[in-house]
Design a protein around this motif. Structure first.
Motif, PDB file in Angstrom:
ATOM      1  N   THR A 165       0.825  -1.209   0.000  1.00 52.83           N
ATOM      2  CA  THR A 165       0.000   0.000   0.000  1.00 52.83           C
ATOM      3  C   THR A 165       0.857   1.256   0.000  1.00 52.83           C
ATOM      4  O   THR A 165       0.629   2.187  -0.785  1.00 52.83           O
ATOM      5  CB  THR A 165      -0.936   0.004   1.217  1.00 52.83           C
ATOM      6  OG1 THR A 165      -1.758  -1.169   1.189  1.00 52.83           O
ATOM      7  CG2 THR A 165      -1.824   1.242   1.216  1.00 52.83           C
ATOM      8  N   ASN A 166       1.862   1.293   0.867  1.00 45.59           N
ATOM      9  CA  ASN A 166       2.721   2.481   0.957  1.00 45.59           C
ATOM     10  C   ASN A 166       3.480   2.727  -0.343  1.00 45.59           C
ATOM     11  O   ASN A 166       3.554   3.857  -0.830  1.00 45.59           O
ATOM     12  CB  ASN A 166       3.709   2.327   2.115  1.00 45.59           C
ATOM     13  CG  ASN A 166       3.030   2.354   3.473  1.00 45.59           C
ATOM     14  OD1 ASN A 166       1.914   2.857   3.603  1.00 45.59           O
ATOM     15  ND2 ASN A 166       3.685   1.821   4.479  1.00 45.59           N
ATOM     16  N   ASN A 167       4.041   1.658  -0.918  1.00 43.25           N
ATOM     17  CA  ASN A 167       4.815   1.824  -2.140  1.00 43.25           C
ATOM     18  C   ASN A 167       3.928   2.181  -3.326  1.00 43.25           C
ATOM     19  O   ASN A 167       4.318   2.978  -4.184  1.00 43.25           O
ATOM     20  CB  ASN A 167       5.599   0.543  -2.447  1.00 43.25           C
ATOM     21  CG  ASN A 167       6.735   0.328  -1.467  1.00 43.25           C
ATOM     22  OD1 ASN A 167       7.260   1.269  -0.897  1.00 43.25           O
ATOM     23  ND2 ASN A 167       7.106  -0.924  -1.255  1.00 43.25           N
ATOM     24  N   ALA A 168       2.741   1.580  -3.390  1.00 48.41           N
ATOM     25  CA  ALA A 168       1.811   1.916  -4.475  1.00 48.41           C
ATOM     26  C   ALA A 168       1.393   3.376  -4.390  1.00 48.41           C
ATOM     27  O   ALA A 168       1.253   4.059  -5.411  1.00 48.41           O
ATOM     28  CB  ALA A 168       0.595   0.997  -4.422  1.00 48.41           C
ATOM     29  N   GLN A 169       1.197   3.889  -3.176  1.00 48.54           N
ATOM     30  CA  GLN A 169       0.852   5.296  -3.005  1.00 48.54           C
ATOM     31  C   GLN A 169       1.992   6.196  -3.458  1.00 48.54           C
ATOM     32  O   GLN A 169       1.759   7.221  -4.119  1.00 48.54           O
ATOM     33  CB  GLN A 169       0.511   5.575  -1.541  1.00 48.54           C
ATOM     34  CG  GLN A 169      -0.836   5.008  -1.098  1.00 48.54           C
ATOM     35  CD  GLN A 169      -1.096   5.233   0.382  1.00 48.54           C
ATOM     36  OE1 GLN A 169      -0.191   5.561   1.147  1.00 48.54           O
ATOM     37  NE2 GLN A 169      -2.346   5.046   0.791  1.00 48.54           N
ATOM     38  N   ALA A 170       3.228   5.831  -3.123  1.00 48.19           N
ATOM     39  CA  ALA A 170       4.385   6.629  -3.543  1.00 48.19           C
ATOM     40  C   ALA A 170       4.511   6.650  -5.064  1.00 48.19           C
ATOM     41  O   ALA A 170       4.765   7.706  -5.667  1.00 48.19           O
ATOM     42  CB  ALA A 170       5.663   6.068  -2.917  1.00 48.19           C
ATOM     43  N   ALA A 171       4.311   5.478  -5.693  1.00 52.89           N
ATOM     44  CA  ALA A 171       4.387   5.421  -7.155  1.00 52.89           C
ATOM     45  C   ALA A 171       3.272   6.243  -7.786  1.00 52.89           C
ATOM     46  O   ALA A 171       3.495   6.969  -8.767  1.00 52.89           O
ATOM     47  CB  ALA A 171       4.306   3.962  -7.615  1.00 52.89           C
ATOM     48  N   LEU A 221      15.445  -4.419  -5.157  1.00 52.98           N
ATOM     49  CA  LEU A 221      15.731  -4.300  -6.581  1.00 52.98           C
ATOM     50  C   LEU A 221      14.450  -4.037  -7.375  1.00 52.98           C
ATOM     51  O   LEU A 221      14.364  -3.082  -8.154  1.00 52.98           O
ATOM     52  CB  LEU A 221      16.416  -5.579  -7.080  1.00 52.98           C
ATOM     53  CG  LEU A 221      17.853  -5.798  -6.600  1.00 52.98           C
ATOM     54  CD1 LEU A 221      18.335  -7.191  -7.008  1.00 52.98           C
ATOM     55  CD2 LEU A 221      18.776  -4.728  -7.162  1.00 52.98           C
ATOM     56  N   LEU A 222      13.457  -4.878  -7.175  1.00 50.71           N
ATOM     57  CA  LEU A 222      12.206  -4.722  -7.912  1.00 50.71           C
ATOM     58  C   LEU A 222      11.420  -3.508  -7.423  1.00 50.71           C
ATOM     59  O   LEU A 222      10.834  -2.766  -8.216  1.00 50.71           O
ATOM     60  CB  LEU A 222      11.363  -5.996  -7.761  1.00 50.71           C
ATOM     61  CG  LEU A 222      10.090  -6.073  -8.601  1.00 50.71           C
ATOM     62  CD1 LEU A 222      10.427  -5.975 -10.086  1.00 50.71           C
ATOM     63  CD2 LEU A 222       9.340  -7.369  -8.306  1.00 50.71           C
ATOM     64  N   GLU A 223      11.421  -3.298  -6.111  1.00 52.82           N
ATOM     65  CA  GLU A 223      10.667  -2.178  -5.537  1.00 52.82           C
ATOM     66  C   GLU A 223      11.200  -0.844  -6.038  1.00 52.82           C
ATOM     67  O   GLU A 223      10.440   0.022  -6.478  1.00 52.82           O
ATOM     68  CB  GLU A 223      10.755  -2.243  -4.017  1.00 52.82           C
ATOM     69  CG  GLU A 223      10.086  -1.108  -3.286  1.00 52.82           C
ATOM     70  CD  GLU A 223      10.323  -1.200  -1.793  1.00 52.82           C
ATOM     71  OE1 GLU A 223      10.985  -0.295  -1.241  1.00 52.82           O
ATOM     72  OE2 GLU A 223       9.867  -2.188  -1.177  1.00 52.82           O
ATOM     73  N   LEU A 224      12.506  -0.664  -5.999  1.00 52.92           N
ATOM     74  CA  LEU A 224      13.093   0.595  -6.434  1.00 52.92           C
ATOM     75  C   LEU A 224      12.950   0.782  -7.943  1.00 52.92           C
ATOM     76  O   LEU A 224      12.760   1.907  -8.421  1.00 52.92           O
ATOM     77  CB  LEU A 224      14.567   0.664  -6.036  1.00 52.92           C
ATOM     78  CG  LEU A 224      14.822   0.901  -4.549  1.00 52.92           C
ATOM     79  CD1 LEU A 224      16.311   0.837  -4.246  1.00 52.92           C
ATOM     80  CD2 LEU A 224      14.261   2.255  -4.120  1.00 52.92           C
ATOM     81  N   THR A 225      13.036  -0.307  -8.696  1.00 54.04           N
ATOM     82  CA  THR A 225      12.821  -0.198 -10.141  1.00 54.04           C
ATOM     83  C   THR A 225      11.429   0.338 -10.436  1.00 54.04           C
ATOM     84  O   THR A 225      11.250   1.203 -11.299  1.00 54.04           O
ATOM     85  CB  THR A 225      13.025  -1.559 -10.823  1.00 54.04           C
ATOM     86  OG1 THR A 225      14.361  -2.013 -10.599  1.00 54.04           O
ATOM     87  CG2 THR A 225      12.787  -1.456 -12.325  1.00 54.04           C
ATOM     88  N   ALA A 226      10.423  -0.175  -9.712  1.00 54.07           N
ATOM     89  CA  ALA A 226       9.055   0.318  -9.904  1.00 54.07           C
ATOM     90  C   ALA A 226       8.956   1.801  -9.541  1.00 54.07           C
ATOM     91  O   ALA A 226       8.291   2.575 -10.243  1.00 54.07           O
ATOM     92  CB  ALA A 226       8.082  -0.501  -9.059  1.00 54.07           C
ATOM     93  N   VAL A 227       9.604   2.199  -8.466  1.00 53.22           N
ATOM     94  CA  VAL A 227       9.598   3.616  -8.069  1.00 53.22           C
ATOM     95  C   VAL A 227      10.295   4.465  -9.124  1.00 53.22           C
ATOM     96  O   VAL A 227       9.830   5.556  -9.475  1.00 53.22           O
ATOM     97  CB  VAL A 227      10.262   3.792  -6.690  1.00 53.22           C
ATOM     98  CG1 VAL A 227      10.442   5.273  -6.361  1.00 53.22           C
ATOM     99  CG2 VAL A 227       9.428   3.116  -5.607  1.00 53.22           C
ATOM    100  N   PHE A 228      11.417   3.979  -9.663  1.00 55.50           N
ATOM    101  CA  PHE A 228      12.146   4.725 -10.692  1.00 55.50           C
ATOM    102  C   PHE A 228      11.298   4.854 -11.969  1.00 55.50           C
ATOM    103  O   PHE A 228      11.308   5.906 -12.622  1.00 55.50           O
ATOM    104  CB  PHE A 228      13.462   4.036 -11.017  1.00 55.50           C
ATOM    105  CG  PHE A 228      14.450   4.037  -9.879  1.00 55.50           C
ATOM    106  CD1 PHE A 228      14.508   5.100  -8.987  1.00 55.50           C
ATOM    107  CD2 PHE A 228      15.327   2.973  -9.688  1.00 55.50           C
ATOM    108  CE1 PHE A 228      15.421   5.110  -7.934  1.00 55.50           C
ATOM    109  CE2 PHE A 228      16.242   2.977  -8.652  1.00 55.50           C
ATOM    110  CZ  PHE A 228      16.289   4.045  -7.769  1.00 55.50           C
ATOM    111  N   VAL A 229      10.597   3.785 -12.332  1.00 50.23           N
ATOM    112  CA  VAL A 229       9.720   3.850 -13.503  1.00 50.23           C
ATOM    113  C   VAL A 229       8.628   4.892 -13.288  1.00 50.23           C
ATOM    114  O   VAL A 229       8.338   5.709 -14.177  1.00 50.23           O
ATOM    115  CB  VAL A 229       9.100   2.470 -13.796  1.00 50.23           C
ATOM    116  CG1 VAL A 229       8.005   2.584 -14.855  1.00 50.23           C
ATOM    117  CG2 VAL A 229      10.174   1.491 -14.270  1.00 50.23           C
ATOM    118  N   ALA A 230       8.022   4.878 -12.107  1.00 46.99           N
ATOM    119  CA  ALA A 230       6.975   5.849 -11.803  1.00 46.99           C
ATOM    120  C   ALA A 230       7.537   7.268 -11.825  1.00 46.99           C
ATOM    121  O   ALA A 230       6.924   8.184 -12.383  1.00 46.99           O
ATOM    122  CB  ALA A 230       6.355   5.542 -10.444  1.00 46.99           C
TER     123      ALA A 230
END
Length: 335
Positions: A165-171, A221-230
């Motif tokens: 939830t937290n990461n999806a909100q940040a993205a 690795l995957l979490e930060l990649t998703a944040v970088f894409v967003a």
């Protein structure tokens, strides 16, 4: 454009189109042909009004009229599993692939920033003292301390849900706030890199950087990649406000915004996977090499998905935008 003259000249056509739409399926063949012709002309009128003489009430009426006519002419379309499969196999990976010139530099610069912050904090005792008291820092970095127990402080399922939830909100914030010239995106990204850099610096100073990386890399690795894409997509959206290219600013923002909305959904799925890894793999009793291997495998799978599947879809013309039938008319159509 003289709006009054324009309305007087074309109102009979709009009124006739509205009457035909009310008849629904009772139209004759000749009336159906007339409805199609009036729909095309009204769509042209709407585009002209939007580009040269916007009147909110009139544009609202014609937008509704064109939408109803489009639904009648093309037939109602229901989303189904075919749309979901198309989105996952073409739309989403193509959108990520098309944004690669934004998120790859974003990833490289952000990672470099986190490393620089970590080196700075790790070599500056006065900076560490400004972060927290010495005993608090020892509690964070010691074996079994705060950094290690964080990942096992809650039941795995609830922790994974909270992280997701937290990461999806940040993205989502990065994607949505990109329209504000990308400035809020830079701030969100900086906060994430600052937190990462603090962890690197404190654990490196305690001589436990290997432990920290063993905890971060499986899911990070995957979490930060998703944040970088967003973040990269948000910055791209912000740049579109400044330089829309050959399209009008309105059309460019609409297209990029629709693609960003779809990307938010896709990234939520990616972050769900990283949240599961963070909740179940990171705090597990698996050896460090096994946990990191799982993280590397997830990251490689995502990159292969983007560059192989997404690259092929992008070269075939997929953009991640809605299908043509689902978009608003942005250019006049032939009447």
């Amino acid at each position: 454009m003289d709006l009054d003259v324009f309305v007087t000249a074309h109102r009979p056509e709009w009124d006739r189109l509205e009457r035909l739409l009310r008849r629904g399926k009772r139209l004759t063949g000749q009336e159906a042909d007339e409805l199609v012709a009036l729909y095309q002309r009204t769509a042209t009128h709407l585009s002209l009004l939007q580009s040269s003489a916007p009147d909110p009430m009139l544009v609202g009426r014609l937008t509704q009229l064109v939408a109803r006519a489009r639904a009648t002419v093309t037939g109602s379309r229901r989303s189904g599993w075919r749309d979901v499969v198309g989105f996952l196999t073409a739309g989403f990976p193509a959108a990520v692939y098309r944004s690669r010139r934004w998120w790859i530099p974003t990833a490289l610069l952000s990672t470099a920033l986190a490393v620089v912050i970590g080196l700075w904090i790790g070599s500056q005792p006065e900076v560490q003292a400004a972060i927290a008291a010495p005993e608090e820092l020892r509690d964070l970095t010691r074996p079994g301390g705060g950094y290690e127990t964080y990942y096992s402080s809650h039941p795995a399922a609830s922790f994974a849900a909270q992280v997701w939830t937290n990461n999806a909100q940040a993205a989502a914030m990065c994607l949505v706030l990109g329209a504000f010239l990308g400035l809020p995106v830079i701030w969100v990204l900086f906060q994430n890199m600052l937190n990462l850099g603090v962890g690197i610096g404190l654990m490196a100073d305690a001589g436990r950087l290997d432990t920290f990386l063993g905890l971060i890399l499986p899911h990070g690795l995957l979490e930060l990649t998703a944040v970088f894409v967003a973040a990269g997509t948000g910055l791209k959206l912000g740049w579109t406000v400044i330089d829309p290219g050959p399209r009008t600013r309105r059309a460019a923002l609409a297209a990029e915004g629709r693609a960003a909305l779809g990307m938010a959904i896709g990234l939520a799925l990616v972050l769900f996977v990283s949240g599961v890894i963070e909740g179940f793999v990171t705090p597990s009793g698996l050896p460090t090499w096994a946990r990191i291997s799982i993280g590397v495998a997830a990251e490689l799978a995502f990159l292969t998905y983007v560059f192989a599947l997404g690259g092929r879809a992008a070269r075939a013309g997929e953009t991640g935008d809605l299908e043509q039938a689902g978009r608003s008319a942005v250019l006049p159509t032939a009447a």
